[in-house]
Structure formats: structure tokens, C-alpha cells
Design a protein around this motif. Structure first.
Motif, PDB file in Angstrom:
ATOM      1  N   ALA A  74      28.847  48.467  37.749  1.00  0.00           N
ATOM      2  CA  ALA A  74      29.714  48.274  38.796  1.00  0.00           C
ATOM      3  C   ALA A  74      29.975  46.747  39.269  1.00  0.00           C
ATOM      4  O   ALA A  74      31.440  46.381  39.464  1.00  0.00           O
ATOM      5  N   ILE A  75      29.225  46.122  39.578  1.00  0.00           N
ATOM      6  CA  ILE A  75      28.528  44.754  39.149  1.00  0.00           C
ATOM      7  C   ILE A  75      30.149  43.533  37.741  1.00  0.00           C
ATOM      8  O   ILE A  75      31.056  43.039  38.279  1.00  0.00           O
ATOM      9  N   PHE A  76      29.378  44.384  36.854  1.00  0.00           N
ATOM     10  CA  PHE A  76      30.048  44.140  35.594  1.00  0.00           C
ATOM     11  C   PHE A  76      31.622  43.946  35.944  1.00  0.00           C
ATOM     12  O   PHE A  76      32.420  43.879  35.535  1.00  0.00           O
ATOM     13  N   PHE A  77      32.170  45.413  36.250  1.00  0.00           N
ATOM     14  CA  PHE A  77      33.540  45.997  36.061  1.00  0.00           C
ATOM     15  C   PHE A  77      34.482  45.322  37.308  1.00  0.00           C
ATOM     16  O   PHE A  77      35.493  44.866  37.383  1.00  0.00           O
ATOM     17  N   LEU A  78      33.590  44.950  39.114  1.00  0.00           N
ATOM     18  CA  LEU A  78      34.014  44.387  40.087  1.00  0.00           C
ATOM     19  C   LEU A  78      34.469  43.370  40.104  1.00  0.00           C
ATOM     20  O   LEU A  78      34.801  42.679  40.725  1.00  0.00           O
ATOM     21  N   PHE A  79      33.016  42.532  39.174  1.00  0.00           N
ATOM     22  CA  PHE A  79      32.983  40.637  39.278  1.00  0.00           C
ATOM     23  C   PHE A  79      34.488  40.164  39.288  1.00  0.00           C
ATOM     24  O   PHE A  79      35.556  39.350  39.439  1.00  0.00           O
ATOM     25  N   PRO A  80      35.279  40.720  38.023  1.00  0.00           N
ATOM     26  CA  PRO A  80      36.915  39.950  37.451  1.00  0.00           C
ATOM     27  C   PRO A  80      37.627  40.666  38.374  1.00  0.00           C
ATOM     28  O   PRO A  80      38.441  39.379  38.934  1.00  0.00           O
ATOM     29  N   LEU A  81      37.490  41.439  38.771  1.00  0.00           N
ATOM     30  CA  LEU A  81      38.826  42.000  39.164  1.00  0.00           C
ATOM     31  C   LEU A  81      38.508  41.057  41.238  1.00  0.00           C
ATOM     32  O   LEU A  81      39.741  40.314  41.303  1.00  0.00           O
ATOM     33  N   TYR A  82      37.669  40.606  41.777  1.00  0.00           N
ATOM     34  CA  TYR A  82      37.213  39.814  43.086  1.00  0.00           C
ATOM     35  C   TYR A  82      37.870  38.211  42.463  1.00  0.00           C
ATOM     36  O   TYR A  82      38.507  38.069  43.025  1.00  0.00           O
ATOM     37  N   ILE A  83      37.387  37.844  41.642  1.00  0.00           N
ATOM     38  CA  ILE A  83      38.304  36.963  40.800  1.00  0.00           C
ATOM     39  C   ILE A  83      39.615  37.134  40.653  1.00  0.00           C
ATOM     40  O   ILE A  83      40.546  35.927  41.489  1.00  0.00           O
ATOM     41  N   MET A  84      40.064  37.733  39.988  1.00  0.00           N
ATOM     42  CA  MET A  84      41.504  37.935  39.879  1.00  0.00           C
ATOM     43  C   MET A  84      42.239  38.293  41.377  1.00  0.00           C
ATOM     44  O   MET A  84      43.088  37.108  41.920  1.00  0.00           O
ATOM     45  N   VAL A  85      41.889  38.788  42.828  1.00  0.00           N
ATOM     46  CA  VAL A  85      42.221  39.372  43.295  1.00  0.00           C
ATOM     47  C   VAL A  85      42.285  37.772  44.333  1.00  0.00           C
ATOM     48  O   VAL A  85      43.404  36.943  44.710  1.00  0.00           O
ATOM     49  N   ILE A  86      41.032  36.902  44.810  1.00  0.00           N
ATOM     50  CA  ILE A  86      41.114  35.904  45.681  1.00  0.00           C
ATOM     51  C   ILE A  86      41.998  34.563  44.729  1.00  0.00           C
ATOM     52  O   ILE A  86      42.604  33.643  45.968  1.00  0.00           O
ATOM     53  N   THR A  87      41.690  34.688  43.156  1.00  0.00           N
ATOM     54  CA  THR A  87      42.608  33.864  42.670  1.00  0.00           C
ATOM     55  C   THR A  87      44.265  34.306  42.852  1.00  0.00           C
ATOM     56  O   THR A  87      44.905  33.001  43.611  1.00  0.00           O
ATOM     57  N   SER A  88      44.894  35.136  43.360  1.00  0.00           N
ATOM     58  CA  SER A  88      45.822  35.304  43.058  1.00  0.00           C
ATOM     59  C   SER A  88      46.213  34.643  44.755  1.00  0.00           C
ATOM     60  O   SER A  88      47.945  35.299  44.739  1.00  0.00           O
ATOM     61  N   LEU A  89      45.619  34.928  45.852  1.00  0.00           N
ATOM     62  CA  LEU A  89      45.798  34.438  47.671  1.00  0.00           C
ATOM     63  C   LEU A  89      46.095  33.563  47.149  1.00  0.00           C
ATOM     64  O   LEU A  89      46.207  32.849  48.045  1.00  0.00           O
ATOM     65  N   LYS A  90      46.035  32.869  46.311  1.00  0.00           N
ATOM     66  CA  LYS A  90      45.294  30.894  46.436  1.00  0.00           C
ATOM     67  C   LYS A  90      46.644  30.419  46.608  1.00  0.00           C
ATOM     68  O   LYS A  90      47.647  30.539  45.501  1.00  0.00           O
ATOM     69  N   ASN A  91      47.078  28.813  47.047  1.00  0.00           N
ATOM     70  CA  ASN A  91      48.103  28.548  45.690  1.00  0.00           C
ATOM     71  C   ASN A  91      47.594  27.308  45.097  1.00  0.00           C
ATOM     72  O   ASN A  91      46.239  27.365  44.888  1.00  0.00           O
ATOM     73  N   ILE A  92      49.004  26.756  44.164  1.00  0.00           N
ATOM     74  CA  ILE A  92      47.837  25.735  42.947  1.00  0.00           C
ATOM     75  C   ILE A  92      47.072  25.122  43.119  1.00  0.00           C
ATOM     76  O   ILE A  92      46.150  24.645  42.148  1.00  0.00           O
ATOM     77  N   GLN A  93      47.166  24.277  43.869  1.00  0.00           N
ATOM     78  CA  GLN A  93      46.280  23.169  44.752  1.00  0.00           C
ATOM     79  C   GLN A  93      44.572  23.503  44.927  1.00  0.00           C
ATOM     80  O   GLN A  93      44.331  23.069  44.485  1.00  0.00           O
ATOM     81  N   GLU A  94      44.415  24.571  45.580  1.00  0.00           N
ATOM     82  CA  GLU A  94      43.312  25.039  46.037  1.00  0.00           C
ATOM     83  C   GLU A  94      42.814  25.446  43.855  1.00  0.00           C
ATOM     84  O   GLU A  94      40.957  25.391  44.483  1.00  0.00           O
ATOM     85  N   ILE A  95      43.460  26.384  43.374  1.00  0.00           N
ATOM     86  CA  ILE A  95      43.118  26.841  42.288  1.00  0.00           C
ATOM     87  C   ILE A  95      42.486  24.734  41.513  1.00  0.00           C
ATOM     88  O   ILE A  95      41.861  25.506  40.759  1.00  0.00           O
ATOM     89  N   GLN A  96      43.503  23.997  41.325  1.00  0.00           N
ATOM     90  CA  GLN A  96      42.859  23.104  40.332  1.00  0.00           C
ATOM     91  C   GLN A  96      41.798  22.478  41.252  1.00  0.00           C
ATOM     92  O   GLN A  96      41.214  21.752  40.689  1.00  0.00           O
ATOM     93  N   SER A  97      41.563  22.340  42.497  1.00  0.00           N
ATOM     94  CA  SER A  97      41.046  21.400  42.882  1.00  0.00           C
ATOM     95  C   SER A  97      39.262  22.349  43.529  1.00  0.00           C
ATOM     96  O   SER A  97      38.365  21.677  43.283  1.00  0.00           O
ATOM     97  N   GLY A  98      39.936  24.185  44.343  1.00  0.00           N
ATOM     98  CA  GLY A  98      38.700  24.639  44.406  1.00  0.00           C
ATOM     99  C   GLY A  98      37.399  24.977  43.170  1.00  0.00           C
ATOM    100  O   GLY A  98      37.723  25.302  42.565  1.00  0.00           O
ATOM    101  N   ASN A  99      36.574  25.754  44.029  1.00  0.00           N
ATOM    102  CA  ASN A  99      35.385  26.768  42.735  1.00  0.00           C
ATOM    103  C   ASN A  99      36.497  28.345  43.008  1.00  0.00           C
ATOM    104  O   ASN A  99      37.051  28.984  43.299  1.00  0.00           O
ATOM    105  N   ILE A 100      36.046  28.393  41.411  1.00  0.00           N
ATOM    106  CA  ILE A 100      36.495  29.682  41.292  1.00  0.00           C
ATOM    107  C   ILE A 100      36.413  30.790  41.639  1.00  0.00           C
ATOM    108  O   ILE A 100      36.745  32.182  42.083  1.00  0.00           O
ATOM    109  N   PHE A 101      34.998  30.637  42.347  1.00  0.00           N
ATOM    110  CA  PHE A 101      34.251  32.535  43.285  1.00  0.00           C
ATOM    111  C   PHE A 101      34.551  31.872  44.718  1.00  0.00           C
ATOM    112  O   PHE A 101      33.854  32.893  45.068  1.00  0.00           O
ATOM    113  N   ILE A 102      34.873  30.785  44.897  1.00  0.00           N
ATOM    114  CA  ILE A 102      34.467  30.980  46.710  1.00  0.00           C
ATOM    115  C   ILE A 102      36.639  31.302  47.085  1.00  0.00           C
ATOM    116  O   ILE A 102      37.636  30.610  46.351  1.00  0.00           O
TER     117      ILE A 102
END
Ligand SMILES: Nc1ncnc2c1ncn2[C@@H]1O[C@H](COP(=O)(O)OP(=O)(O)OP(=O)(O)O)[C@@H](O)[C@H]1O
Ligand SMILES: [Mg+2]
Lengths: 299, 358
Positions: free
Chosen positions: A34-62
Motif C-alpha cells: 500500500a505504501i509503495f503505491f500510495l506514496f507517489p500518489l501522495y507526492i502528486m496530490v500535494i505537489t499539484s496543490l502547491k504554487n510554482i515558487q513553493e515547488i522550487q524552494s520547498g521540500n517535495i515531501f512536505i
């Protein structure tokens, strides 16, 4: 007093320890998967909700503190797919236009063929069955070029009908086997009873068998919708640029080289593309398992 | 005019000949039971009659009409299956009226027929239920009802009771007999249960390997089996067979040190046959203390099996195992030396070479 010895001893069902070694193993494997499959999904969801500055500056997991659906809006309406910047919605509607007719046509043809093979044996029906079985093992890549020629000769190459035709043809062997096995597993006496009652080919199919076959139709719909929705290759080859399905458009969005990478838009577009099969599995998983099991009992 | 007439019917599955040049004439209103071991072709014959299988050769006539190539629904037959074969998504009423709707009968007529059949079978309260909500016995009643509403002359049953438990089976058996007495239809009934065959049939057809071995009234089949197979198949416990020879111009049957007097045997010319078999049913033997020359077989009691009113006694006679049915109060002690008295009028003699009754 006479009851005391009885009451003192154990009674009722034997209590089971909550965690037995077998269970521990099963749960560990399940959780890891479950972790193996859900983790990428988690990254995708949180990344899609960020704006571009946050992505460039922030941590991908947070996850972001200021979630925004801007990227989703952009992905749907205005992301650039090559020359046009109309978002992935064009691809969405194209995929619908490809998936719906292909699914309907292939299921109608396959269910009738399977029904005929199971219940109305004709001359060479066994031979036909064997050919069908073998043909589902031929790598489909072999047939791509001949089909290009065929559709070109038919004058439909690079159109919606071409891609629908190809999807229908490629769906048929597996679906026909599925339906044939399902109908063969229904009690033969039911078929005989209907014959004695005077029911013919169509009446038996629609009034007796079809109502009993909801699980297998569900399986067929799921297989076809997800398979066709996820297809990339046939879409690129046979559909033509104006009819590119969502997967192809997604690829174009992700690969379009305009400015910096808009990871949030890419992620949103990806999730949007995967939403349809995801939703289908989510709502019909139960029937899917039931149908697969029902079809697998006898062959 | 016969109700059902089968002429030279041959049926092959691929190269396997399952029915072999079979002939059968069934009278109007007759209850015929097809009985035989598993795989002998009973269901196949029934399916041929119903039009569910194509004959390889031969003809089938129903009520004088040649229906060899007619569709099942055009043959004037109704059929009841072992697995009930009810349409699971239709109500009981829907199941019974399905065929009538297809035939295009007016609604009022359908309702009338369904009501009449459900009254006969006492399934009125179940009419709006689905088959899944019925017990096995109720389901089979509905299946019979579905045949009944067709108002045809010939009913075909393929082991209709064999999925039911013993008690229900005997109840429905009586009900079927009542139904037949009331409707007087022709019924052709497949079973491998001897009791069903013996109790229900006007005539029994014993089948083996796609061939009818004997077609006769139950008592005739039981008392005068036409060949060794029929003799061994009918009757439980099975008939005792003793190999020997007939001597003195057919006056005596000899085996080991025993010689039986054949005067009073009911059958053909016995003659001297070096290889003969005598068949004696357990209930046609009795135990006596004193030997009667020419009429008894000496034997030693091995074990006995009390079965309520009767007891089945197993003995050793001349090294052969034999069984005798005696009233339970006459049970002998194991090891006892007795003599088995033979009722020759009820015995069957067979020629071992062709296995036919003499
Ligand atoms: N569709 C078929 N294809 C090939 N062989 C078949 C087919 N149906 C039946 N048979 C064979 O024909 C023979 C007769 O079968 P049938 O079903 O008539 O037997 P039966 O007397 O009804 O037996 P049972 O008491 O077990 O129901 C069997 O040997 C069977 O294997
Ligand atoms: Mg059978």
C-alpha cells in the motif's frame, strides 16, 4: 451448585489471539504494498496543490500551507499541448469519444459471439474457439502496421472511427473468451428449459441469460474502459492529432518545452487523466472480483 | 395411435454411439420409466424426444405426427429437469408464464392456466416469490408447474426428484402418481432409483449402453427379468446368482454337490445346458432346519443385518455368498448350519453363453 464445575470451565467459541504469525506476515506485506503505491500518489496530490515558487524552494515531501487549485484549473483549461493551449479537457472529451463507442461495440459483439459459441455450437465452433484462444497470445505490436494499411485502405486512417475500430478488434478475443466461459458455466438445463418454452436465440439471450450476467458485463466494462482509457499507442497511431486521447495530450503537456517545468500542472493533469479508471475501480471493485470469480469457475 | 413412438433411433456424439437403433412405443396416458445405470443414455433419449438433440438417424412421432425435425416448443411436450432449471430472476408466476407469453397467449388465458396449475400443485402462496427464496421441494413443484401450464399431452421428467432428500422424495413421488392419475397424460420419466421406477411405472424400460434391455410392467421385470443384466440391476439386495449346469434333459440344475429339481419352473424349454445360471431373489428363499432333497441348498450363516421388519442374512453355500431375507424374529445365530429352501416357480434361469433368460 451442580452447575459450578460446568460454569468454571471454558465455554463458547475458542478465543483467538488478535495477531497470529500468519496474519502478521499478511498485514506487513499488504501495508508495504500500500505504501509503495500510495506514496507517489501522495507526492502528486500535494505537489499539484502547491504554487510554482513553493515547488522550487520547498521540500517535495512536505504538504503546502496554502493549497490552491490554480494548477488544476490550468491543467484542465489552458495547459499547452504542443501547438494549442486549451488544456487537457480536449483530450478528456476525445477519450470519452473513443472509449464509449469502443466499449459498447466490443461488448455487444463479444457477448453475442461468446453466447453463440457456448450455446449454439456451429460447425467448426471448436476450431474457431482455438483460433481465438491462440490469437489472444499474439503480440499486438505485430498487427499495428497491417492495421495502419487496412484503415488507410478503408479511408478512415487518422480518424475517430479508425481508433474505435482498432480498440474494438483488439478487445474481442479476450472478451469473447470471457463471455464464452461465463455462458458455458451457466446451467445447461436452464438453456434447455428455455428452448422447451419456445424461446429462440435472442429471447434466451436477453430474457434469460443477460439478467443473470450482470457480473460478467461489469467485468467487461471495467476491462474495456480502463484498457482503452489508458491506451497511448493506438491513440497516437490511429486517431490523428485532432482526436488524440487524454493520455497523449498528457504526454504533450508534460513534454512541451515552454519555460520552466510546471510540475504542479503536470501532476494535476496526470491525476485528472487517471481519475476515470480510478473511479471505476473504486465504485465497482466488488463486482469486478465477483465477476472474475464467476467467470473463472468453469471453462 | 401411439402417444410417443421412436423408430430406429441412433444418436452419435462424434464417433461414440450413445443410442443404438432404439425403438420405443408409448401408449396414450402411459407412465413409462427409463431406468438404467449412469451413462446408459437415458437423458440423451429424453433430450432427443424433447428436440434438444439432433438425431443421427431414425424418427420420432408424437401423437401420430412426425416431429423428428420439429422445434422443442412445437412438439407438444413439457419437460422437468433434475436441477429444476428455473429462471432465477423471474418470479414463480414469471417462470410459469414465460413460455406462454412467448407463444403469444392472451393475458387472461395465461392467468387462468397459471392459477389452475398452482392450485393443483399447491404453490399459490409462492407465486410472487423468486426461485432463490424457495426450498428444493417447492422449486421442483414450480418446475412441474411450468410444464403443466403448457397443457401438453406428453411430459418428460429427467430425474426430477434426485436432488431432494429422502423424505421429500417419497412425498413428491406419491404426488406425482396422484398427478398422473388426475391428468392422465403420457409421462416419460428418467430415474436411476429403482423404488421410483417400481412404484410409478406402468412399464419400465431398462437401458444399458444405449439399448433397451427389457420393456415390461414392473412386476414382470422384477419376477421374470429378460436377461442377466436386468436381473442383477433390479432388486436390492441383488439377486443371488449361482453358476451350474442343467442336466437330465432340463429337469435338474446341478452345482457342486447340490442338485435342484426344476419342475414348476416358469419359462421356456430348459434342455441340457453345460453353462447355466440360476437366479434366486433373497425374499424367495427361506431357511429350514431339515434338508429336502432337490429343493434345498445347505449353507452356513455368516452375519445378519436387521433392517426393521426384515433381516438380511448372509450365508455361505458351497463356497458362494448368498443372501436371504427373513422376518426379523427368525434371525439365526452366526455359524449355524441351515438349509435354504428354493421356490423354483419364482426362480430365474439364464443361459450363461448369451445371458438370456431360459
Ligand atoms: N454432449 C455430449 N457430448 C459427448 N458425449 C456425451 C454428451 N452428452 C452425453 N454424452 C455421453 O453419452 C452417454 C450417455 O449420457 P446420458 O447423459 O444420456 O446418460 P444418463 O443415462 O442420463 O446418465 P445419468 O444417470 O448419469 O444421468 C454418456 O456416456 C455420456 O458421457
Ligand atoms: Mg441423465
Amino acid at each position: 451448585m451442580a452447575n459450578t464445575p460446568l460454569a468454571a470451565g471454558p465455554s463458547g467459541a475458542k478465543p483467538k489471539p488478535f495477531i497470529t504469525p500468519q496474519r502478521a506476515v499478511v498485514y506487513t506485506v499488504l501495508i508495504v504494498c500500500a505504501i509503495f503505491f500510495l506514496f507517489p500518489l501522495y507526492i502528486m496530490v500535494i505537489t499539484s496543490l502547491k504554487n510554482i515558487q513553493e515547488i522550487q524552494s520547498g521540500n517535495i515531501f512536505i504538504p503546502t500551507m496554502h493549497p490552491t487549485f490554480d494548477a488544476w484549473e490550468k491543467a484542465w483549461n489552458s495547459a499547452c499541448t504542443g501547438l494549442y493551449c486549451e488544456g487537457i479537457k480536449v483530450g478528456f472529451w476525445n477519450s470519452i469519444k473513443i472509449t464509449v463507442p469502443s466499449t459498447i461495440v466490443s461488448i455487444i459483439v463479444a457477448s453475442l459471439t461468446g453466447y453463440s459459441m457456448a450455446n449454439w455450437p456451429f460447425k467448426f465452433s471448436e476450431v474457431f474457439f482455438t483460433i481465438l484462444l491462440l490469437s489472444s497470445f499474439i503480440p499486438y505490436v505485430v498487427m499495428i502496421y497491417p492495421l495502419v494499411i487496412i484503415t488507410r485502405e478503408l479511408g478512415i486512417y487518422s480518424t475517430l472511427p479508425a481508433v474505435v475500430l482498432v480498440h474494438t478488434i483488439f478487445g474481442l478475443p479476450l472478451l469473447t473468451l470471457l463471455f464464452r466461459n461465463y455462458f458455458a458455466s451457466l446451467p445447461q438445463e436452464l438453456f434447455k428449459a428455455a428452448r422447451v418454452d419456445g424461446a429462440g436465440y435472442w429471447q434466451i439471450f436477453f430474457q434469460v441469460f443477460a439478467p443473470m450476467s450482470v457480473p460478467i458485463f461489469t467485468v467487461a466494462v471495467i476491462l474495456q474502459v480502463t484498457g482503452i482509457w489508458n491506451d497511448f499507442l493506438f491513440g497516437v497511431i490511429y486517431a490523428g492529432p485532432t482526436n488524440y486521447p487524454m493520455t497523449v495530450q498528457l504526454n504533450n503537456i508534460v513534454n512541451s518545452a515552454q519555460g520552466g517545468k510546471a510540475y504542479n500542472v503536470d501532476m494535476a493533469a496526470t491525476i485528472l487523466t487517471g481519475l476515470v479508471p480510478l473511479a471505476i475501480y473504486f465504485f465497482s471493485g466488488k463486482y469486478f472480483v465477483r465477476g472474475i470469480a464467476a467467470g473463472a469457475v468453469k471453462g | 395411435m401411439h402417444s410417443v413412438s421412436v423408430k430406429n433411433l441412433t444418436l452419435k456424439f462424434g464417433s461414440a454411439e450413445v443410442l443404438k437403433n432404439l425403438n420405443l412405443d408409448v401408449e396414450e396416458g402411459e407412465f413409462i420409466v427409463l431406468l438404467g445405470p449412469s451413462g446408459c443414455g437415458k437423458s440423451t433419449l429424453l433430450n432427443c424426444l424433447a428436440g434438444l438433440l439432433e438425431l443421427t438417424e431414425g424418427q420420432i412421432h408424437i401423437k401420430g405426427k412426425n416431429v423428428t425435425w420439429a422445434e422443442p416448443s412445437e412438439r407438444g411436450i413439457g419437460m422437468v429437469f433434475q436441477s429444476y432449471a428455473l429462471y432465477p430472476q423471474m418470479t414463480v408466476r414469471g417462470n410459469m408464464s414465460f413460455g406462454l407469453k412467448i407463444a403469444g397467449l392472451p393475458k387472461a388465458e395465461i392467468a387462468k392456466r397459471v392459477d389452475r396449475a398452482s392450485e393443483i400443485l399447491q404453490i399459490g402462496p409462492l407465486l410472487d416469490r423468486k426461485p432463490g427464496a424457495l426450498s428444493g421441494g417447492q422449486r421442483q413443484r414450480v418446475a412441474i408447474g411450468r410444464a403443466l401450464v403448457r397443457e401438453v399431452d406428453v411430459f418428460l421428467f429427467d430425474e426430477p426428484l434426485s436432488n431432494l432428500d429422502a423424505k421429500l422424495r417419497s412425498e413428491l413421488r406419491v404426488e406425482l402418481k396422484r398427478l398422473h392419475n388426475r391428468l392422465k397424460n403420457t409421462m416419460i420419466y428418467v430415474t436411476h432409483d429403482q423404488i421410483e421406477a417400481l412404484t410409478l411405472a406402468d412399464r419400465i424400460a431398462i437401458m444399458r449402453g444405449g439399448i433397451i434391455q427389457q420393456l415390461d410392467a414392473p412386476q414382470t421385470i422384477y419376477n421374470r427379468p429378460a436377461n442377466l443384466f436386468v436381473a442383477g440391476f433390479i432388486g436390492s439386495p441383488a439377486m443371488n446368482f449361482i453358476k451350474g449346469e442343467t442336466v437330465d434333459g432340463g429337469k435338474r440344475f446341478k452345482f457342486g454337490d447340490v442338485s435342484l429339481d426344476l419342475a414348476g419352473y416358469e419359462g421356456g424349454a430348459i434342455l441340457d445346458r453345460p453353462k447355466a445360471i440360476i437366479g434366486l431373489r433373497p425374499e424367495h428363499l427361506s431357511m429350514v432346519d431339515e434338508a429336502i432333497p432337490g429343493h434345498t441348498i445347505p449353507a452356513v450363516v455368516e452375519i445378519d443385518e436387521p433392517m426393521g421388519a426384515d433381516s438380511l442374512v448372509w450365508l455361505l453355500a458351497e463356497g458362494r455368498q448368498m443372501s436371504v431375507r427373513v422376518p426379523v424374529e427368525h434371525r439365526p445365530a452366526p455359524g449355524k448350519q441351515v438349509h435354504l429352501k428354493v421356490d423354483i416357480a419364482k426362480a430365474s434361469l439364464f443361459d450363461e453363453t448369451n445371458e438370456l433368460r431360459i
